[in-house]
Design a protein around this motif. Structure first.
Motif: not given
Length: 537
Positions: A85-96, A98-102, A320-327
């Motif tokens: 749930q928190l490490n979304i930026n690395q996954q967004a880069a890998l799968y091309n 957006t953070p919300v899509q992750i 819980n799901a969206l807070t990591p995106v905003w933070l």
């Protein structure tokens, strides 16, 4: 005089904490003209049999061990699907993506939680609930190994599928666990038991991302899954050793006799043969039982409680799901704080504090408030709706206030402490509401279809949290992020009105349950006549 009567009632209910009287860990009983009672003057409901194998007669140490085992299994079931749930930026880069899509993987996990029980419930009647809990842990173990293997850009869909299956297998205890509590605990103990068990649900969904965030803060994201693989394996061993079958029919002359051999008992409990199931169901009967939850789903009392839960718990899931995106959104991209994964993981400890406060509140008040209402109703009779009164301070006040504070912090870019305080209030509301509403629904169907009612409530509760990721951006574009959470606050107040309806008209609503599936403990006397005299009623 009213104030004096209230003081006497509260003092009498507090006497169960005194030496020699009933506590949650010590249940001395005696016989009276009303039946078996505690030393505190509370009638035991249901009345236990004289058989030592009756789970109601088990020592509290054994009951606590089973609850702790179920707690661990539920913690694993709800922490594993949300590890990423928190490490979304690395996954967004890998799968091309957006953070919300992750964050769609949260929706995939919610879908698994909403659907898994519809398979595990009928199978539990064929093979026993303990066996289903044991073997579904292996399925979750496989899903947790699968997820960190999805490290290619083209494997976004398989990664989401692993999150769905992890939750599909992990939901088992939340569906089957309440039945264990009903089997082992008396009416006046269940509030505390449900609070403890369902702490694992919220705590798992929060602690899983916390642990994973710290593990993978300075590493590549697949590392965050391996700790849960080890914990799941350990849980399988603990379940095999400690989980007991609690089914016992007090009207049935030939209940299963537990073998003296520990290994033989474990084989009977967890392996094919269905020796812990009192009635050997053929597959056609199992298929018919799979239909029962869909009948219960149209019961008015279930729909009303599910409407409340879908809104209150759905907003907690969305938070819980969206807070990591905003933070974690960089300040230059419009973010407020621009935190890294470690800072985000540290922030989640505010949920832990909320869990502690909610646990203390539930432990001391979830049973006391209903008992106090029984003492005050002049008839000494139980009503399941008394359970719901414990939610006034947490869900009518704290949860809407918390959502409003989160909206203010986001809209006006306030200090992170305001955001933390808001999430703290929302966490308390969520933690307290789930065990209370599940306990209430179980007691509405206590003699008929406890598990099926719990299953329906669990799945309906997740619908809003499952879908909100898909429409959050258009919602923000329409009203602004501050009013998104502000509207959630008003919706939470509206949802509480569902409970008010039940507090006022619950008896009549329950009577409208179709198919003859509703039978509660309403009308049973809870206090002995001697205790009534002490209370002056």
């Amino acid at each position: 005089m009213a104030q004096e009567d209230e003081a006497v009632a509260i003092e009498s209910l507090n006497d169960e904490k005194r030496p020699g009287n009933v506590t949650a860990h010590d249940e001395p009983v005696r016989s009276s003209e009303e039946g078996k009672t505690t030393d505190g003057g509370i009638i035991l409901i249901p009345q236990p049999s004289s058989n030592a194998q009756d789970p109601l007669n088990w020592p509290m140490s054994k009951k606590a061990t089973i609850v702790a085992t179920l707690f661990l299994a539920m913690f694993v079931g709800f922490s594993a699907p949300f590890c990423g749930q928190l490490n979304i930026n690395q996954q967004a880069a890998l799968y091309n993506k957006t953070p919300v899509q992750i964050t769609y993987f949260n929706s995939a996990a919610s879908a698994g939680l909403a659907t898994g029980g519809y398979l595990w419930w009928p199978l539990s009647n064929k093979f026993g609930p303990s066996s289903i809990i044991f073997w579904t842990l292996f399925g979750q173990l496989a899903a947790q190994i699968w997820a960190p293997m999805m490290t290619q850009p083209s494997q976004y869909a398989p990664y989401l599928a692993s999150r769905y299956l992890s939750a599909f297998f992990g939901v088992t205890v939340s569906v089957l666990g309440p039945r264990y509590l009903v089997d082992m605990f008396f009416l006046h103990q269940r509030g505390r038991a449900f609070t403890v068990l369902h702490l694992a649900l919220n705590f798992g969904a929060s602690a899983g991302p916390t642990f994973a965030g710290f593990v993978a803060a300075h590493s590549y994201w697949p590392v965050e899954y391996w700790w849960s693989v080890g914990l799941t394996g350990l849980t399988i061993i603990i379940v095999f050793i400690f989980l007991e079958d609690t089914s016992y029919d007090r009207t049935f002359a030939s209940n299963r006799v537990k073998p003296n051999s520990f290994l033989r008992d474990r084989m009977d409990t967890f392996f094919p043969g269905s020796k812990v199931v009192s009635t050997q169901h053929v597959w056609s009967h199992t298929a018919k039982m799979a239909i029962t939850p869909f009948k219960i789903a149209i019961a008015p009392v279930v729909l009303i409680i599910a409407g409340f839960d879908a809104i209150s718990f759905g907003f907690y899931v969305a938070l819980n799901a969206l807070t990591p995106v905003w933070l974690q959104l960089p300040v230059k991209a419009g973010g407020i704080y621009g935190w890294d994964v470690t800072q985000n993981a540290s922030f989640t400890f505010i949920h832990w504090v909320g869990f502690i406060v909610g646990l203390v509140y539930g432990h001391f008040l979830s049973d006391r408030i209903p008992l106090w209402l029984v003492a005050r109703n002049k008839q000494n009779k139980w009503k399941p709706e008394y359970r719901l009164y414990a939610l006034w301070p947490t869900n009518f006040v704290l949860m809407p206030l918390g959502l409003g504070l989160v909206g203010c912090a986001m809209q006006y870019r306030l200090h992170w402490v305001v955001m933390a305080l808001g999430q703290f209030f929302v966490t308390i509301g969520s933690l307290v509401s789930i065990p209370v509403t599940v306990n209430y629904i179980c007691e509405c169907f206590i003699r008929t279809h406890t598990v099926e009612a719990t299953l329906v409530l669990n799945s309906m509760r997740l619908f809003l949290g499952l879908s909100i990721n898909f429409f959050i951006n258009p919602w923000i574009a329409a009203v602004g992020i501050g009013w998104v959470y502000g509207m959630m606050a008003f919706f939470s107040v509206f949802a509480f009105m569902f409970l008010v309806v039940l507090m006022i008209w619950g008896h009549g609503i329950r009577k409208k349950t179709p198919f003859g599936t509703s039978e509660s403990e309403e009308g049973q006397h809870v206090l002995t006549k001697s205790r009534e005299m002490n209370l002056g009623i």
